[in-house]
Design a protein around this motif. Structure first.
Motif, PDB file in Angstrom:
ATOM      1  N   ILE A 243      69.200  45.992  54.841  1.00  0.00           N
ATOM      2  CA  ILE A 243      67.887  46.373  54.937  1.00  0.00           C
ATOM      3  C   ILE A 243      66.442  46.468  53.910  1.00  0.00           C
ATOM      4  O   ILE A 243      66.841  45.407  53.526  1.00  0.00           O
ATOM      5  CB  ILE A 243      68.641  47.674  52.772  1.00  0.00           C
ATOM      6  CG1 ILE A 243      66.880  48.633  52.878  1.00  0.00           C
ATOM      7  CG2 ILE A 243      68.471  46.787  52.320  1.00  0.00           C
ATOM      8  CD1 ILE A 243      68.151  49.362  51.559  1.00  0.00           C
TER       9      ILE A 243
ATOM     10  N   SER B  73      61.813  51.840  53.260  1.00  0.00           N
ATOM     11  CA  SER B  73      62.872  50.849  53.396  1.00  0.00           C
ATOM     12  C   SER B  73      63.162  51.339  54.881  1.00  0.00           C
ATOM     13  O   SER B  73      62.873  52.928  55.381  1.00  0.00           O
ATOM     14  CB  SER B  73      64.050  51.718  52.825  1.00  0.00           C
ATOM     15  OG  SER B  73      64.654  52.940  52.689  1.00  0.00           O
TER      16      SER B  73
ATOM     17  N   ARG C 210      59.197  43.533  47.044  1.00  0.00           N
ATOM     18  CA  ARG C 210      60.075  43.890  47.676  1.00  0.00           C
ATOM     19  C   ARG C 210      61.093  43.090  48.326  1.00  0.00           C
ATOM     20  O   ARG C 210      60.853  42.223  48.178  1.00  0.00           O
ATOM     21  CB  ARG C 210      58.961  43.457  48.969  1.00  0.00           C
ATOM     22  CG  ARG C 210      57.845  44.133  48.608  1.00  0.00           C
ATOM     23  CD  ARG C 210      56.715  44.278  49.751  1.00  0.00           C
ATOM     24  NE  ARG C 210      55.522  43.120  49.993  1.00  0.00           N
ATOM     25  CZ  ARG C 210      54.871  42.636  49.335  1.00  0.00           C
ATOM     26  NH1 ARG C 210      54.223  43.221  48.910  1.00  0.00           N
ATOM     27  NH2 ARG C 210      54.452  41.368  49.885  1.00  0.00           N
ATOM     28  N   LYS C 211      62.594  43.899  49.120  1.00  0.00           N
ATOM     29  CA  LYS C 211      63.415  43.317  49.819  1.00  0.00           C
ATOM     30  C   LYS C 211      63.159  42.734  51.156  1.00  0.00           C
ATOM     31  O   LYS C 211      62.960  43.694  51.957  1.00  0.00           O
ATOM     32  CB  LYS C 211      64.735  44.117  50.053  1.00  0.00           C
ATOM     33  CG  LYS C 211      65.189  44.389  48.078  1.00  0.00           C
ATOM     34  CD  LYS C 211      66.147  45.505  47.873  1.00  0.00           C
ATOM     35  CE  LYS C 211      66.177  45.586  46.986  1.00  0.00           C
ATOM     36  NZ  LYS C 211      67.350  46.298  46.003  1.00  0.00           N
TER      37      LYS C 211
ATOM     38  N   GLN D 272      62.748  46.380  52.383  1.00  0.00           N
ATOM     39  CA  GLN D 272      63.061  48.075  51.374  1.00  0.00           C
ATOM     40  C   GLN D 272      61.646  47.409  50.991  1.00  0.00           C
ATOM     41  O   GLN D 272      61.477  46.211  49.731  1.00  0.00           O
ATOM     42  CB  GLN D 272      64.043  47.967  50.165  1.00  0.00           C
ATOM     43  CG  GLN D 272      63.672  49.411  49.074  1.00  0.00           C
ATOM     44  CD  GLN D 272      64.735  49.995  48.654  1.00  0.00           C
ATOM     45  OE1 GLN D 272      65.640  48.856  48.015  1.00  0.00           O
ATOM     46  NE2 GLN D 272      64.909  51.444  48.395  1.00  0.00           N
ATOM     47  N   GLN D 273      60.735  48.385  49.953  1.00  0.00           N
ATOM     48  CA  GLN D 273      59.384  48.330  49.477  1.00  0.00           C
ATOM     49  C   GLN D 273      59.405  49.390  48.175  1.00  0.00           C
ATOM     50  O   GLN D 273      59.179  50.886  48.938  1.00  0.00           O
ATOM     51  CB  GLN D 273      58.221  47.791  50.085  1.00  0.00           C
ATOM     52  CG  GLN D 273      57.660  48.134  50.920  1.00  0.00           C
ATOM     53  CD  GLN D 273      56.025  47.811  51.438  1.00  0.00           C
ATOM     54  OE1 GLN D 273      56.327  46.739  51.122  1.00  0.00           O
ATOM     55  NE2 GLN D 273      55.762  48.905  52.118  1.00  0.00           N
ATOM     56  N   TYR D 274      57.610  49.272  47.847  1.00  0.00           N
ATOM     57  CA  TYR D 274      57.684  50.744  47.354  1.00  0.00           C
ATOM     58  C   TYR D 274      56.020  51.025  46.991  1.00  0.00           C
ATOM     59  O   TYR D 274      55.826  49.667  46.835  1.00  0.00           O
ATOM     60  CB  TYR D 274      58.593  51.031  45.492  1.00  0.00           C
ATOM     61  CG  TYR D 274      59.839  51.108  45.541  1.00  0.00           C
ATOM     62  CD1 TYR D 274      60.993  51.860  45.684  1.00  0.00           C
ATOM     63  CD2 TYR D 274      60.638  49.734  45.506  1.00  0.00           C
ATOM     64  CE1 TYR D 274      62.773  51.587  45.679  1.00  0.00           C
ATOM     65  CE2 TYR D 274      62.376  49.606  45.078  1.00  0.00           C
ATOM     66  CZ  TYR D 274      62.658  51.040  45.651  1.00  0.00           C
ATOM     67  OH  TYR D 274      64.038  50.660  44.821  1.00  0.00           O
TER      68      TYR D 274
ATOM     69  N   ASP E 297      59.431  55.297  48.105  1.00  0.00           N
ATOM     70  CA  ASP E 297      60.612  54.390  48.644  1.00  0.00           C
ATOM     71  C   ASP E 297      60.239  54.353  50.427  1.00  0.00           C
ATOM     72  O   ASP E 297      59.771  55.048  51.132  1.00  0.00           O
ATOM     73  CB  ASP E 297      61.817  55.054  48.748  1.00  0.00           C
ATOM     74  CG  ASP E 297      62.894  54.130  49.496  1.00  0.00           C
ATOM     75  OD1 ASP E 297      62.460  52.878  49.497  1.00  0.00           O
ATOM     76  OD2 ASP E 297      63.708  54.728  50.086  1.00  0.00           O
TER      77      ASP E 297
ATOM     78  N   GLN F  86      67.067  50.830  57.125  1.00  0.00           N
ATOM     79  CA  GLN F  86      68.869  50.041  56.914  1.00  0.00           C
ATOM     80  C   GLN F  86      69.016  49.975  58.499  1.00  0.00           C
ATOM     81  O   GLN F  86      69.524  51.305  58.601  1.00  0.00           O
ATOM     82  CB  GLN F  86      69.733  50.293  55.526  1.00  0.00           C
ATOM     83  CG  GLN F  86      70.029  51.649  55.405  1.00  0.00           C
ATOM     84  CD  GLN F  86      70.202  51.931  53.920  1.00  0.00           C
ATOM     85  OE1 GLN F  86      69.228  52.163  53.414  1.00  0.00           O
ATOM     86  NE2 GLN F  86      71.378  52.205  54.029  1.00  0.00           N
TER      87      GLN F  86
END
Length: 812
Positions: free
Chosen positions: A382, A367, A397-398, A384-386, A365, A369
């Motif tokens: 938030i 991220s 990805r967010k 986020q990516q992995y 993870d 937030q």
């Protein structure tokens, strides 16, 4: 005994008071000491009330009986009681002769003779001196104590701490200041008098309670009387305060050979520190690991890094970086950061032996937030990516995701507003704009409505109506860059609670009806699928208002879920001891909104902890299963042509605080076969006795596969003491369908009164990062931990592995 009143000043600060506890020990001998150390064997302890051998020991130290008046009081708050055969007072000097006994609260002084000079406030004791406090005792030939500050010295001294078992002898123990002790020609151990497996001998030992550190010079460690280690200078802690210094090294052996790590701790400031760990890997080379921590009034940070230059086997540089942060700016605002990245997907397999479970992680993870919550609103932003570790497609990805939710006041028969907004920008490395395969863009979801509840002791009825709107702004490369859909949702949740007395229990019977209407809107097949999947079907899913996670589909349904549950509550404690539930959903029309290529018969799962042989892909609908087919999750709720769901059941039984059992099962509505089942049993007894057993079974349909496999797994673990000194640890996780062990663990520990050794063997399947197959190799590790009680131990990884592998295990 008039002369004894002059001793009051001398007894307000005894020689070793910083070491004393403020409470009496619970285990007290009924008579005098059996030997100079007050050691009682297991057989002798049978005569001692409320006393039992210490863990790993064949006996224990027992404090002498404390029967004098005021023995529970602190010395500075207690009167003086004393006796002697005769006394004499001349000028400022008071002398006591023959069997001198003086008590002042918790403190007891005994000697053949004693004297006290009122001018110098000096107190002299000789002839079998004993200073006794609740948790310790000090004896010697002669003692000199300054009554003003408690400084002084004792010659030919012996010291024993009844609770910890620490014993020490010294030619002289001196207290130059109230916070310091100096031991000359000292001997130290935590072994019983009849079995000195190890001991420390030092020319001088200096203990500083103001700094929490001790220094010994000319120190020799002896094992069974044989010198095995010498140091001209040693620095060690005397309490639990942090201090700069070398920590105990760690040893392990795995497929990569011998692994030795030597950590050094830097106590840089009260709110930040650093640990550097040089690490030698026999088959790969030299490595450096670092961990730093920082704390301020708003947040706590941790940085973890590792670097191995030019791995001898992989012939590449290997590295790791991990950053975590948890913050609370005030009662409304909080933050969280998690950034974890490694140089290559095989890093954990090759370089980590602390936890084989970590090696089976499918992604890391990354991220950050920011959260806001007030009495009525909750919001989150938030990004986020992995980092994908299983050789599968990278996930979305967010960049970023924003949500806002209204938290209404729950009042009976008062309308409650419903409001939820979520806006997420999805990106992907392999996006269409750059010639890739993945759709990217912004998704917006909004729901608004009203809820009218009535909740009482006899049951509840809750009516809900809301409108859901979903829209996209997609990047170029798709036919429709702005699809959108709006659908209504209405539900009525009603339950009754019937009660009756059933002996020592109060039984409830709770029928429940849940009517759900989700309107159908066509054309959703053109919408992308960013992070939505099908929920696993179970008893609790019957009463949820959506069968999907995420917002990429507005599911359609017109159904009535019927459930019946019963609970038994202990009348004395009010605790729920047994609960049973059964339910089924009935569909009034076919459901048409599905996920791509979703054909499910049974209960495939998206829970990676239950499917060790499957690889979960974050942000997607399906997972890959051995056989190169695609399986989908969710249970019978995903079928399009059906009149009713499978039958879901739930049971949980807690016989007492140590023992519980749970069972969840889903039965096929047509042939009553078990489509899904999970059984769990947990028992915790005394002295770290622990048993766990779990069984998981799941049927599923594989797309384009003739044979429909089942997943069947067993997971059993135990922590079992054998007598006072031996302890066994075990875990076995087995795939019944594929006839292979997923993880096996076996450990054994031996604990004596003064040393402990634990060893652990662990084997687990090593994932294939290119394609899942049945021919997976096993990864192995052997961990060893050795501890000299009172000095520290060799190795610190074994405890973490046990706590991770055996549910409920805590190292005590």
């Amino acid at each position: 005994m008039k002369a004894l009143k002059f001793l009051k000043l001398a007894l307000t600060a005894p020689l070793l008071l910083p070491l004393a506890a403020n409470a009496q020990t619970a285990c007290v001998a009924p008579s005098g000491a059996l030997n100079n150390w007050h050691w009682y064997s297991a057989e002798q302890l049978q005569e001692v009330s409320s006393c039992s051998p210490k863990t790993g020991c064949d006996g224990r130290y027992v404090a002498p009986a404390r029967t004098w008046p005021g023995a529970e009081l602190a010395p500075d708050k207690a009167p003086v009681h004393g006796s002697a055969d005769r006394t004499r007072m001349e000028g400022s000097k008071v002398e006591l002769y023959g069997d001198v006994i003086i008590h002042k609260g918790q403190l007891s002084l005994q000697a053949g003779n004693a004297s006290f000079d009122r001018d110098s406030e000096e107190f002299l004791l000789d002839d079998s001196v004993a200073i006794i406090l609740p948790e310790m005792m000090l004896t010697g030939e002669r003692a000199k104590i300054n009554g003003a500050d408690g400084t002084g010295l004792i010659e030919r001294a012996r010291f024993v701490a009844f609770k910890s078992g620490v014993r020490a002898k010294a030619k002289r123990i001196k207290r130059p200041t109230p916070q310091e002790l100096e031991l000359r020609d000292a001997f130290y151990t935590q072994c019983p008098p009849d079995s000195e497996a190890w001991m420390l001998e030092a020319d001088n030992i200096h203990l500083d309670y103001a700094t929490g550190r001790g220094v010994s010079r000319g120190t020799v460690l002896k094992v069974k009387g044989v010198p095995v280690f010498y140091s001209p200078w040693l620095d060690f802690p005397v309490d639990d305060r942090r201090a700069t210094g070398l920590l105990w090294p760690g040893f392990a052996s795995s497929d990569g050979g011998l692994d030795v790590s030597i950590p050094y701790y830097f106590n840089l400031a009260p709110n930040y520190d650093l640990t550097l760990t040089p690490r030698f890997l026999e088959e790969r080379g030299d490595m450096l690991e670092a961990e730093g921590r920082y704390l301020n009034r708003w947040s706590e940070w941790q940085l973890s890094t590792a670097y191995l230059k030019d791995d001898k086997q992989a012939e590449i540089d290997r590295w790791l970086i991990g950053i975590s942060e948890f913050g609370s700016l005030n009662e409304h605002w909080s933050t969280a950061i998690a950034f974890n990245r490694i140089s290559d997907v095989e890093y954990f397999e090759d370089l980590s032996v602390a936890s084989l479970n970590v090696r089976r992680a499918t992604y890391l993870d990354q991220s950050a937030q920011v959260n806001y919550q007030s009495e009525r609103w909750r919001s989150k932003v938030i990004v986020q990516q992995y980092q994908e570790l299983a050789g599968l497609a990278d996930t979305y990805r967010k960049m970023p995701e924003w949500s806002l939710e209204y938290l209404p006041v729950v009042r009976n028969l008062r309308p409650q507003p419903i409001f939820l907004a979520n806006v997420t920008a999805f990106d992907h490395e392999d996006n269409l704009e750059d010639g890739g395969l993945f759709i990217t863009g912004v998704r917006s979801y909004l729901e608004a409505g009203v809820r009218l509840p009535y909740i009482g002791r006899a049951g509840h009825i809750i009516g809900t109506f809301k409108s859901r709107h979903l829209s996209y702004q997609l990047d170029d490369g798709v036919v429709d860059t702005s699809p959108e859909v709006t659908a209504a949702m209405a539900s009525l949740d009603a339950a009754l609670v019937f009660e009756r007395d059933a002996g020592s229990f109060r039984q409830t019977l709770e029928p429940r009806l849940f009517y759900l209407y989700n309107g159908y809107e066509a054309g959703q097949e053109a919408q992308p699928l960013f992070d939505t999947s099908l929920r696993t079907f179970d008893y609790h899913q019957l009463f949820r208002d959506s069968r999907f996670t995420g917002y990429d589909r507005l599911d359609d349904v017109r159904q009535l879920a019927v459930g019946l549950s019963s609970s038994f509550y202990d009348k004395n404690t009010g605790r729920e001891r047994l609960t049973l539930g059964i339910g089924q959903a009935f569909y009034f029309e076919d459901r048409q909104v599905t996920l791509p290529e979703t054909v499910v018969a049974g209960t495939a799962t998206t829970d990676p902890t239950l499917l060790k042989s499957s690889i979960i892909i974050p942000g997607t609908t399906s997972y890959r299963h051995p056989g190169n087919a695609t399986a989908t999750a969710g249970g019978s709720a995903a079928r399009r042509k059906e009149n009713s769901s499978d039958v879901a059941t739930h049971a949980q039984w807690q016989a007492n605080d140590r023992h519980w059992f749970s069972a969840d099962a889903v039965f096929d509505r047509d042939d009553a076969r078990v489509n899904q089942a999970h059984l769990g049993w947990h028992y915790r007894g005394n002295a770290q006795t622990l048993y766990n057993f779990g069984y998981t079974q799941r049927r599923m349909t594989i797309v384009n596969a003739d044979d429909q496999p089942e997943l069947k797994q067993l997971d059993a673990s135990a922590s079992l003491p054998l007598g006072r000194q031996w302890h066994l640890f075990a875990r076995w996780q087995y795939d019944l369908q594929m006839d292979r062990t997923l993880e096996g663990l076996f450990g054994i520990a031996y604990e004596s009164c003064c040393w402990t050794v634990r060893t652990l063997y662990q084997r687990a399947l090593e994932p294939d990062h290119t394609a899942l197959s049945n021919d997976l190799e096993n990864d192995r590790a052997i961990l060893l931990e050795f501890q000299l009680k009172g000095l520290g131990g060799l190795g610190d990884k074994l405890t973490g592995v046990l706590e991770e592998s055996i549910f409920g295990y805590r190292d005590e």
